[in-house]
Design an enzyme around this catalytic site. Structure first.
Site, PDB file in Angstrom:
ATOM      1  CG  HIS A 111     -98.744  42.825  -6.409  1.00 10.47           C
ATOM      2  ND1 HIS A 111     -98.661  41.523  -5.974  1.00 10.47           N
ATOM      3  CD2 HIS A 111    -100.033  42.974  -6.805  1.00 10.47           C
ATOM      4  CE1 HIS A 111     -99.818  40.926  -6.114  1.00 10.47           C
ATOM      5  NE2 HIS A 111    -100.681  41.794  -6.615  1.00 10.47           N
ATOM      6  CG  HIS A 136     -87.743  38.867  -6.557  1.00  6.88           C
ATOM      7  ND1 HIS A 136     -88.109  37.636  -7.049  1.00  6.88           N
ATOM      8  CD2 HIS A 136     -88.334  38.975  -5.338  1.00  6.88           C
ATOM      9  CE1 HIS A 136     -88.886  37.028  -6.172  1.00  6.88           C
ATOM     10  NE2 HIS A 136     -89.036  37.821  -5.114  1.00  6.88           N
ATOM     11  CD  GLU A 137     -87.457  41.454  -2.692  1.00  7.94           C
ATOM     12  OE1 GLU A 137     -88.616  41.749  -2.311  1.00  7.94           O
ATOM     13  OE2 GLU A 137     -87.022  40.294  -2.629  1.00  7.94           O
ATOM     14  CG  HIS A 166     -92.564  41.272  -4.070  1.00  9.23           C
ATOM     15  ND1 HIS A 166     -93.627  40.407  -4.223  1.00  9.23           N
ATOM     16  CD2 HIS A 166     -91.480  40.493  -3.789  1.00  9.23           C
ATOM     17  CE1 HIS A 166     -93.199  39.157  -4.057  1.00  9.23           C
ATOM     18  NE2 HIS A 166     -91.908  39.182  -3.799  1.00  9.23           N
TER      19      HIS A 166
END
Length: 719
Positions: free
Chosen positions: A512, A505-506, A509
Site C-alpha cells: 500500500h 499481513h505487514e 501494508h
C-alpha cells in the site's frame, strides 16, 4: 579530530536519501527537533503574513516550494525518532521522549489553533480556483483537520484543549513505555529438563540460546522463556506442565496491573476520560462519535450492527468449538485416570477409571489450557500442527516466496542493498523496482524480537511518497517490523504458518505504501481512513493457505523437498479450525473499545470489572478476575485505534469480498492485480474509500464472502 555534524541538518548523501542510521547520535534528536520547530514556525509566519490573497497554492501547498527539504526537518526527525522508539529503544531514548513529547504536542497545538492561519485556510476553503479531485480532498482535509483540532473554539476552549491533548499525549507515551518494560521484565527460567516435557525441539533450542544470552556463566544448563510471541506461543501450545502454562498465561495477562510504577490501570481510565472531554469540547457526544465521522462506518450504530451480526453468525459455531475442546480435555483426563489405575493398587483410582471419570486431572477448561487442547484437537481432526510445517518455512525461503508473490502479481522485484544504512543488524534493506525496471521504493524488514523492541508487528514509513512541483515522483521508504522466530545455534529461523501470515499481513501494508502514486504526501499510501487501511494487509493473508502459493517457496530447509501435497491439503482443510472462536475474540476487542469510547459521562468505574462486562456478549469461556486486556491494549490506548478496533473485522469483510474476485479469475491473475493496484493500492486517501473499492469491485461488499470463507452458515431465526 573530526567534528560531528548532525545528520538531520544536512543532506543525507545515502542511497535514495535513506536515513543515515549509522551517523545518528542520541544528542542529534533534540537539536533537530528544536530546529525543526523553529523552521515550522518560520514557514507559518511567512504564510500568514503573505500580503497576497489566500490561494490554494500560497496557503495549502506552499510547503511544496521547499525544494531542499528545509521545512521538512521536523517531520524527518520525528519519523525516525518515534519509529525507533518502538523498534530499538533504550532508557536514554525513553527519557528523551518524555522530555520532547510535551514540547512537540504544544507545537502541534500552536499550529492547529493559530487563528490567522485558520482564517487564511478558511478563505481558501470558501473561495478557490477550480481544483482537481485530489486538490479538493487535500483542501477539505486541511480545513476539517483544523476544525476538528479546535480552530472554532473560543480562547478558553482552546486553552482547555491544549491541556487535554498535552496530557493525553504524555499518558499514551507512558502507557507504551510501561507495557514494554513489563513485557520484557518477565522470564520463566527452567533448570529441570523434565519441565520441558512436550515442547518441540525448536522451542527448547531457542530457550537454551536465550538462557546463554542472559547468563554470565554459561556452564550451567538452563532454558529461558519470555512473553515474546515466538517464545510464549509454543510454550502454551505444547508444554505438558499445566502449572507452568498457568504461570506464563497469568504473567502475560496481568502485565501492567501490578502494584508498581508500570501499572496502567489509572492511565487507561484517565485516557478514556481525556478523549471523551476532547470530543465533547469539540461538540460531539462521545469520542466514538468524533472518530467515526471520518470512517467508512460513519456512526456507532453501524459499528454495533457489524459486531452484533458477527456474534449472531459465529457464536453458535464458537460454542461447538469450545465443546470440542472440553471433550478433548475429558478424553485426556479419562486416559490419565486409566494410566494411574493400571500402575497403582488404589481402589479409588480403579473406581474412577471404571466410571470413566478423571482422577488425576481437573477436567475444567482453564484459559491456559486453550492452546494446549486446541493443538491436540487439531492433531486429531487434521493431523497437522505448526511444528510439522516449520521445516518448510525457513525465513529466507519465506522472504523469497513473499517477494515472488509480489512479482507474480505486480511484476515488481526486490534487491538487497547493503549500502543502505540500517538501525540494527537484524534489519535488511531492499531496493524495489517496478515491472518496467524503474526504481519504486526502499523496503526495510526487521524480523526478530529483542530487548528494546515492542511486541507485535507493524508497518511504518521513513519517507512517504509525493510528486514535487518539478514533477519528480519522490518514492517512499517503507518498513515492516515483526517479532518472528529467531535462528538458533543449530537451525536457521524456521517460522510457523501463523508467522508467515503475519509477514504477508505487514507486507500487504507495505505494498500500500510502495505503490503510492499521489501528488500529496498526506494523501498517499496508508494515509486512509482506519477502517480501510487493513484491507490491503488482510487481503494478502489469503495467500497463506493457497496451494499455488505454498508450492513456490515451501521447501524443507535440510532436504530441499517441497511441502508435500498431503500436508498442503491438510492446511487447506484446517484453515477454518477454531475460526469462529478467533472471530469472537476480535469482536470482543471491538466491543471493549466501543464501550470505553461511547461513554457520555465521566468514567469512574473499575477498569477490570468494566472490561469483563463490556465484552461478555462475545465471551464464551471463563473470565479470571485478575487478568486485564485493557492495560496492554496498545491499539486503543496508544496506537491510534481508539474507537476504531472494529476496523479489523470491517476490513475483513472487504478483504474476503476482494479476494473472491481473485479466486474467480485466478489468484495470480495480473489483470485483476493491476486493477487492485490502480484503484486501491496506489490511490491512498485521494477519494472516499468506498468509491475506490467499488471502482475495483464493481459494487459494495457484503458479509457473504467472509461467511463462506470461514465455513459459517447463518442460523435461521424462528418466527
Amino acid at each position: 579530530m573530526t567534528t560531528h555534524k548532525n545528520p538531520f541538518l544536512e543532506p543525507y548523501n545515502t542511497p535514495h536519501d535513506t536515513v543515515p542510521f549509522d551517523r545518528i547520535r542520541l544528542e542529534d534528536y533534540e537539536e533537530a527537533f528544536m530546529e525543526g520547530i523553529r523552521r515550522d514556525n518560520e514557514l507559518i509566519e511567512k504564510t500568514i503574513n503573505n500580503p497576497e490573497r489566500p490561494t490554494f497554492d500560497n496557503t495549502i501547498i506552499n510547503k511544496d516550494e521547499d525544494e531542499d527539504g528545509y521545512y521538512d526537518l521536523l517531520s524527518r526527525v520525528s519519523t525516525v525518532f518515534f519509529n525507533l522508539l518502538s523498534a530499538e529503544t533504550n532508557d536514554e531514548m525513553d527519557a528523551l521522549a518524555q522530555k520532547m513529547q510535551p514540547i512537540l504536542t504544544k507545537h502541534a497545538n500552536d499550529v492547529r489553533l493559530n487563528p490567522k492561519l485558520f482564517e487564511r485556510i478558511k478563505a481558501v476553503h470558501l473561495h478557490h480556483r477550480k481544483l482537481t479531485a485530489e486538490e479538493k480532498k487535500l483542501l477539505d482535509d486541511t480545513y476539517e483537520g483544523l476544525v476538528r483540532g479546535g480552530a472554532l473554539l473560543d480562547e478558553a476552549g482552546k486553552e482547555k484543549l491544549r491541556q487535554l491533548t498535552e496530557e493525553a499525549s504524555m499518558l499514551s507515551l507512558q502507557f507504551s513505555q510501561n507495557l514494554l518494560k513489563e513485557n520484557k521484565a518477565y522470564t520463566l527460567r527452567i533448570t529441570d529438563k523434565a519441565q520441558l516435557d512436550g515442547l518441540p525441539e525448536t522451542a527448547v533450542e531457542a530457550a537454551a540460546l536465550a538462557w546463554k544470552e542472559t547468563q554470565h556463566d554459561t556452564t550451567d544448563e538452563g532454558w529461558l522463556f519470555t512473553l515474546d510471541y515466538p517464545s510464549y506461543s509454543p510454550f502454551m501450545t505444547y508444554s505438558t506442565q499445566q502449572d507452568l502454562r498457568k504461570q506464563m498465561y497469568m504473567a502475560r495477562n496481568t502485565v501492567c496491573t501490578h502494584d508498581n510504577k508500570e501499572n496502567n490501570l489509572e492511565i487507561c481510565k484517565r485516557l478514556v476520560n481525556l478523549r471523551r472531554e476532547i470530543a465533547q469540547l469539540l461538540g460531539y457526544k462521545t469520542y466514538a462519535d468524533y472518530v467515526l465521522k471520518h470512517r467508512m462506518a460513519s456512526n456507532t450504530r453501524n459499528v454495533y450492527k457489524l459486531l452484533n451480526d458477527l456474534i449472531d453468525a459465529y457464536k453458535p459455531t464458537a460454542m461447538k468449538e469450545r465443546e470440542e475442546l472440553k471433550q478433548a480435555l475429558r478424553v485426556e483426563c479419562r486416559t490419565k485416570s486409566v494410566e494411574y489405575a493400571t500402575t497403582h493398587d488404589n481402589a479409588q483410582a480403579t473406581t474412577a477409571a471404571a466410571n470413566s471419570k478423571p482422577y488425576t486431572l481437573n477436567s475444567k477448561l482453564y484459559p491456559w489450557d486453550i492452546a494446549f487442547y486446541s493443538h491436540k484437537l487439531q492433531m486429531k481432526k487434521y493431523n497437522i500442527d505448526a511444528e510439522m510445517l516449520r521445516p518448510y518455512f525457513e525465513l529466507s525461503r519465506v522472504i523469497d516466496g513473499v517477494f515472488g508473490l509480489a512479482h507474480r502479481l505486480y511484476g515488481i522485484t526486490f534487491k538487497e542493498n547493503k549500502d543502505i544504512p540500517v538501525y540494527h543488524p537484524d534489519v535488511k534493506a531492499y531496493e524495489v523496482f517496478d515491472k518496467d525496471g524503474s526504481y519504486l521504493a526502499v523496503f526495510y524488514a526487521d524480523f526478530h524480537p529483542r530487548k528494546g523492541k515492542q511486541s507485535g508487528a507493524w508497518m511504518t514509513e521513513y519517507q512517504g511518497q509525493w510528486i514535487d512541483r518539478k514533477g519528480e515522483n519522490v518514492r517512499p521508504h517503507v518498513s515492516v517490523v515483526m517479532n518472528l522466530t529467531k535462528p538458533t545455534e543449530e537451525k536457521p529461523a524456521l517460522l510457523t504458518l501463523g508467522e508467515v501470515e503475519t509477514f504477508l499481513h505487514e507486507f500487504g501494508h507495505s505494498l500500500h505504501g510502495m505503490f503510492a502514486n499521489t501528488r500529496f504526501e498526506s494523501l498517499s499510501g496508508t494515509n486512509v481512513w482506519w477502517d480501510f487501511v487493513e484491507l490491503p494487509s488482510q487481503f494478502m493473508e489469503n495467500y497463506a493457505v493457497e496451494k499455488e502459493f505454498l508450492r513456490t517457496f515451501a521447501f524443507h530447509y535440510q532436504t530441499g523437498e517441497p511441502l508435500p501435497d498431503e500436508l498442503i491439503n491438510r492446511i487447506v482443510k484446517s484453515r477454518n479450525f477454531m475460526a469462529a472462536t478467533a472471530c469472537l475474540r476480535q469482536v470482543s476487542f471491538g466491543l471493549l473499545d466501543m464501550a470505553y469510547y461511547t461513554q457520555k459521562d465521566k468514567f469512574t468505574g473499575d477498569i477490570m470489572t468494566f472490561e469483563k462486562e463490556a465484552w461478555k456478549k462475545a465471551i464464551i469461556g471463563e473470565q479470571l478476575k485478575e487478568t486485564c486486556m485493557t492495560v496492554q491494549f496498545s491499539h486503543i490506548m496508544a496506537g491510534g485505534y481508539a474507537a476504531g478496533y472494529y476496523s479489523y473485522k470491517w476490513a475483513e469483510v472487504l478483504d474476503a469480498d476482494a479476494f473472491a474476485v481473485f479466486k474467480r479469475h485466478g489468484i495470480f491473475n495480473q489483470e485483476t492485480a493491476q486493477k487492485f493496484r490502480d484503484n486501491i493500492l496506489s490511490r491512498g486517501g485521494t477519494e472516499h474509500p468506498m468509491t475506490l473499492y467499488k471502482r475495483f469491485r464493481g459494487g459494495e461488499p457484503t458479509i457473504e464472502a467472509l461467511l463462506k470463507r470461514n465455513g459459517i452458515k447463518r442460523q435461521t431465526k424462528k418466527a
